[in-house]
Each structure stands twice: as C-alpha cells, then as structure tokens.
Design an enzyme around this catalytic site. Structure first.
Site, short mmCIF file in Angstrom:
data_model
loop_
_atom_site.label_atom_id
_atom_site.label_comp_id
_atom_site.label_asym_id
_atom_site.label_seq_id
_atom_site.Cartn_x
_atom_site.Cartn_y
_atom_site.Cartn_z
N SER A 1 -29.98 -36.09 35.14
CA SER A 1 -30.44 -34.81 35.67
C SER A 1 -29.68 -34.47 36.94
O SER A 1 -29.73 -35.21 37.92
CB SER A 1 -31.94 -34.85 35.96
OG SER A 1 -32.29 -33.81 36.85
N ASP B 1 -28.21 -26.45 28.79
CA ASP B 1 -28.81 -25.11 28.79
C ASP B 1 -28.35 -24.27 27.60
O ASP B 1 -28.87 -23.18 27.36
CB ASP B 1 -28.48 -24.38 30.10
CG ASP B 1 -29.19 -25.02 31.29
OD1 ASP B 1 -30.24 -25.67 31.09
OD2 ASP B 1 -28.68 -24.90 32.42
N ARG C 1 -33.65 -18.33 28.46
CA ARG C 1 -32.61 -18.72 27.49
C ARG C 1 -33.12 -18.56 26.05
O ARG C 1 -32.35 -18.26 25.14
CB ARG C 1 -32.10 -20.13 27.76
CG ARG C 1 -31.59 -20.29 29.19
CD ARG C 1 -30.42 -21.20 29.35
NE ARG C 1 -30.18 -21.46 30.76
CZ ARG C 1 -29.37 -20.74 31.54
NH1 ARG C 1 -28.69 -19.73 31.05
NH2 ARG C 1 -29.22 -21.03 32.82
N ARG D 1 -44.05 -27.99 35.54
CA ARG D 1 -42.90 -28.87 35.29
C ARG D 1 -42.96 -30.13 36.17
O ARG D 1 -43.50 -30.11 37.26
CB ARG D 1 -41.59 -28.09 35.53
CG ARG D 1 -41.48 -26.92 34.55
CD ARG D 1 -40.22 -26.12 34.75
NE ARG D 1 -39.04 -26.89 34.45
CZ ARG D 1 -37.80 -26.44 34.67
NH1 ARG D 1 -37.60 -25.25 35.20
NH2 ARG D 1 -36.77 -27.20 34.37
C1 S3P Z 1 -29.33 -27.48 36.85
C2 S3P Z 1 -29.42 -28.63 36.14
C3 S3P Z 1 -30.00 -28.71 34.78
C4 S3P Z 1 -30.14 -27.34 34.14
C5 S3P Z 1 -30.65 -26.29 35.08
C6 S3P Z 1 -29.77 -26.19 36.32
C7 S3P Z 1 -28.72 -27.54 38.19
O1 S3P Z 1 -31.24 -29.34 34.90
O2 S3P Z 1 -30.97 -27.41 33.00
O3 S3P Z 1 -30.67 -25.03 34.43
O4 S3P Z 1 -28.31 -26.49 38.72
O5 S3P Z 1 -28.63 -28.64 38.75
P1 S3P Z 1 -31.34 -30.96 34.89
O6 S3P Z 1 -30.09 -31.46 35.47
O7 S3P Z 1 -32.51 -31.35 35.70
O8 S3P Z 1 -31.45 -31.30 33.43
#
Ligand code: S3P
Length: 426
Positions: free
Chosen positions: A157, A305, A383, A113
């Site tokens: 994000s 998610d 998921r 990733r």
């Molecule tokens: C999360 C943010 C999300 C989400 C992840 C948990 C977090 O990712 O998909 O499962 O706890 O900040 P992104 O914000 O990078 O998309």
C-alpha cells in the site's frame, strides 16, 4: 467510436502529495495542472485548516510552505478529509510528529475504511493516535516527539508506505521500511528531489528527520488513472483511436498498459519529458482480437485503481482472464470486487470471485457483447461510476447510474471529455 487527443488533469496521487508535503517544507510553490477533483481539494482544505496560505490564480495553485509551524490551539484542529483516503492517511503520518492536537474525519464512505493499518505502525514511532473501536475514523492525534522505527509493510500500500515515511521525517534517528513489492513511488521521488535525508535500494528505504526544500515551480503530469478509462474503452469500441497527451508514465502506475499489450491491444507510447516524473503520450486504437490475460499479485499495485475498467475489457475479450491477489479492492471507496461482479453482471458479464493461494481472485470470461441493464449503482465510487458509464456506451443505451455525480471526486471533466471523443455514426 471514440476519436481524438485528450489532455488529462493533473495526477491525483502527485497532487495530494505536493500539497500535503508542503506542511513539512519551506518555500513558496507554484503548482501547475493541479488535480481539480474533490479529493485533492480535501488536501488543500486540510493544509488551510493547519494555517497554510493557498491561492488559486490562472488555473495554478500557490502555496507557502508551513515549515512544520502549524496553527497552535488548545482545541484539536478538526480536518474533514471528505472521501479522500490519501488525505487522511498521509496526514496521519505528517501530523503525529508535529506540535498540536488533531481530529481527522471524513464522509460516510471514508469513515468505513480501515485506518488501524496506518495507526499501528505509526505507534512504533511513539505516536499518540486513537481510532474508533472498529479501527475507523474519526481519528484523534496528539502530536508528540517521535523516535525512529523499523517496519515491514504487511500489504502493498503506497498510502501506508507514505504515512510511515512522512512520520520518519519528524523522528529522531534513522527509520527503515521494507515494502513487499514495488508500489507507487511518488513519495520516494519527491523526498529525494526535495532534499530529505532519504534513500531507497530495491524495496528497502531509510529516512531521517528533515525539512523539505520545496521547489518554486511544480508541474503535475496528466493522471494515467483517468486516461485509462478512455484508452481502454478505445480498444473495444469499433473504429476508435484515442491519444492521451502528457500523461504520467511512471512504471509503478501504468500496469494497465502492459495488460492491454498482453491482451493484443494496439498501444503506442511516445515519451515527451521526465520532470518531475516520466511523461508522454499514450495512443490506443480499436483492437478487434482481444484475448484474455492472467495477472499475478506482484503486478496488481501497478494497476490497483484500473481493475474496474480492466474488468470491462476482460468481459469482452476471448477466453478467461484472472486477476490474482486483488483483496485490497475490498477496502477502496466501496468493495470494488462485489461492485464489479454485481454491476457488470447485470449487463450479462461472466464474473466470478474465487479464493486461491494468493487471496481473492477476479475471474472473468469474455462474451461477445453486453446487455442493457435495468439499473446500475456506482455505490458512490467514482471509478465504478466511470466504468459503468463506458459499459453503457458499449451497449449504446441510456440508463441512470446511481450516485454518478461521484465522478467529481477524481475527474470532474469525465463526461465532458467523453462527449468530445464520441463520434456518432448516423
Ligand atoms: C494511492 C494509493 C492506492 C490507490 C489510491 C491512491 C496513493 O492506495 O488505490 O487511489 O496516492 O498513494 P493503496 O496504496 O493504499 O492501495
């Protein structure tokens, strides 16, 4: 049908944060309803590797804050973040301003990733961070003195936002951050309530060097992303009624509820509390007249998610649903866009991936019912595994899902709770 009340384990995002933030704070915390998933276990192991004392007793987690005093050594502290993107990305922000050397790594999925998207803005603080040639983990951090930085997030994000703000807590001067659209704001809420020099107006934030004051007791509300699987399934399984009790109701997390309502689903919410965040009970009943929905990019972070399980309901609603601006799903635990298309496609769902002015769109045309597939693959993505298990429930057939055991990453009790809810008609 699915019927009953369920209590969800603690929210994953909040559980990660309370554990990881303890590195930057002082005091002892008692955490109740901590997420039992392997992902949050990775955050616990990480702070233990840094020298924190963590105890589990009576289903609670007890942590003594490290106050930035991590175990010093000539060798880098190696931290295995497992499958957890939140652990590795938030740690990058926390560790780059502390005294020490660190190597952050993870499993084969995590090591695919993108991590440069975090490293790059952290270098604006003067952070010494090296990723692999293709921008992935293992990551090497040589902790150093940081100077304030200013940044506008190029993508919505919460992990990127949090890493930047956490580095700002160790940097000299006032750092500023602008986010393109509101995405989950647990980091901001915790910084505010743990006494950090932090402020947020709209989508603009400022942060200054601070030591966090940890609360002596902290309750983690139930995870809405775990609740979503059963609530969304209840809308499509004839005769169902499911109530998820004491679930986090933070508006940046429950976009799936708005989508359900727009699709004509029967949803009710009763608020029961607001500490540390709003929480309450969500009930969804079987909804026979589900219609399609169009979702635009500014609303995607609030359900990022939940897109796999929302794809399942869209596949059975009348009309064509479109989720615009879903490209971030390509860099989750697997490429979720391809996984949704191929695996629900094996059951007859009509799913297309298209490009428009917003980026990637997921286009789903509803059909009356799904077919029994010959085989299904979760691609090691928790998921996806849970979405596919519920898709199989709808066709009332048994079929193996490859790597289904990965549900334990976020929700080890998934199958047990599903069994409790199922009422079989003889
Ligand atoms: C999360 C943010 C999300 C989400 C992840 C948990 C977090 O990712 O998909 O499962 O706890 O900040 P992104 O914000 O990078 O998309």
């Amino acid at each position: 049908m699915l019927n009953g009340d369920i209590f969800l384990p603690g929210d994953k995002s909040i559980s990660h944060r309370i554990v990881l933030f303890s590195v930057l704070g002082k005091g002892d915390i008692e955490i109740d309803n901590f997420s039992p998933g392997e992902d949050c276990g990775s955050s616990v192991k990480a702070i233990e590797a840094l020298g924190a004392d963590v105890r589990r007793e009576d289903g609670k987690l007890f942590i003594s804050g490290l106050s930035k005093k991590i175990r010093a050594s000539d060798e880098p502290v190696v931290i295995d973040c497992g499958n957890s993107g939140t652990t590795i990305r938030l740690l990058m922000g926390i560790l780059c301003g502390l005294n020490g050397m660190f190597e952050l790594t993870g499993d084969k999925y995590l090591c695919r990733r993108p991590m440069e998207r975090i490293a790059e803005p952290l270098r604006l603080f003067g952070a010494d961070i090296v990723t692999q040639e293709n921008g992935v983990a293992p990551i090497f951090i040589n902790g150093s003195k940081l100077k304030a930085a200013d940044y506008t997030l190029p993508i919505a994000s919460a992990q990127l936002k949090s890493a930047f703000l956490l580095a700002g807590l160790s940097a000299e001067g006032v750092s500023t951050l602008e986010e393109p659209v509101l995405c989950r704001d647990h980091t901001e809420k915790m910084l505010e309530s743990f006494g950090a020099k932090f402020s947020k107006v709209g989508t603009r934030m400022t942060v200054e060097a601070s030591e966090l004051e940890l609360p002596s007791k902290f309750y983690v509300p139930g995870d809405p992303s775990s609740a979503a699987f059963f609530l969304i399934a209840a809308a499509v399984v004839s005769g169902s009624c499911v109530t998820a009790k004491n679930v986090l109701l933070n508006p940046t997390r429950i976009g799936f509820v708005d989508v359900l309502k727009k699709m004509n689903a029967d949803v009710t919410i009763v608020e029961t509390g607001d500490v540390p965040e709003p929480m309450g009970d969500i009930t969804v009943k079987y909804s026979p007249n589900l219609t399609s929905v169009e979702v635009f990019p500014e609303n995607i972070p609030g359900m990022v998610d939940e897109i796999p399980i929302l794809s399942l309901i869209a596949a059975l609603a009348k009309g064509t649903s479109v989720f615009h601006g879903v490209q971030e799903l390509r860099v989750k635990e697997t490429d979720r866009l391809e996984a949704i298309k191929s695996e629900l496609g094996k059951m007859g769902a009509k799913i297309k991936l298209t490009q428009d002015e917003f980026g990637d769109s997921l286009v789903i045309t509803g059909i009356d019912s799904l077919n029994m597939p010959a085989e299904l693959d979760s691609f090691g993505d928790h998921r996806m595994a849970m979405t596919l298990r519920l898709a199989l429930l709808l066709v009332d057939e048994e079929c193996d899902i490859d790597e289904e055991e990965c549900v334990k990453i976020s929700f080890p009790q998934f199958h047990e709770i599903l069994e409790q809810l199922i009422i079989r008609e003889n």
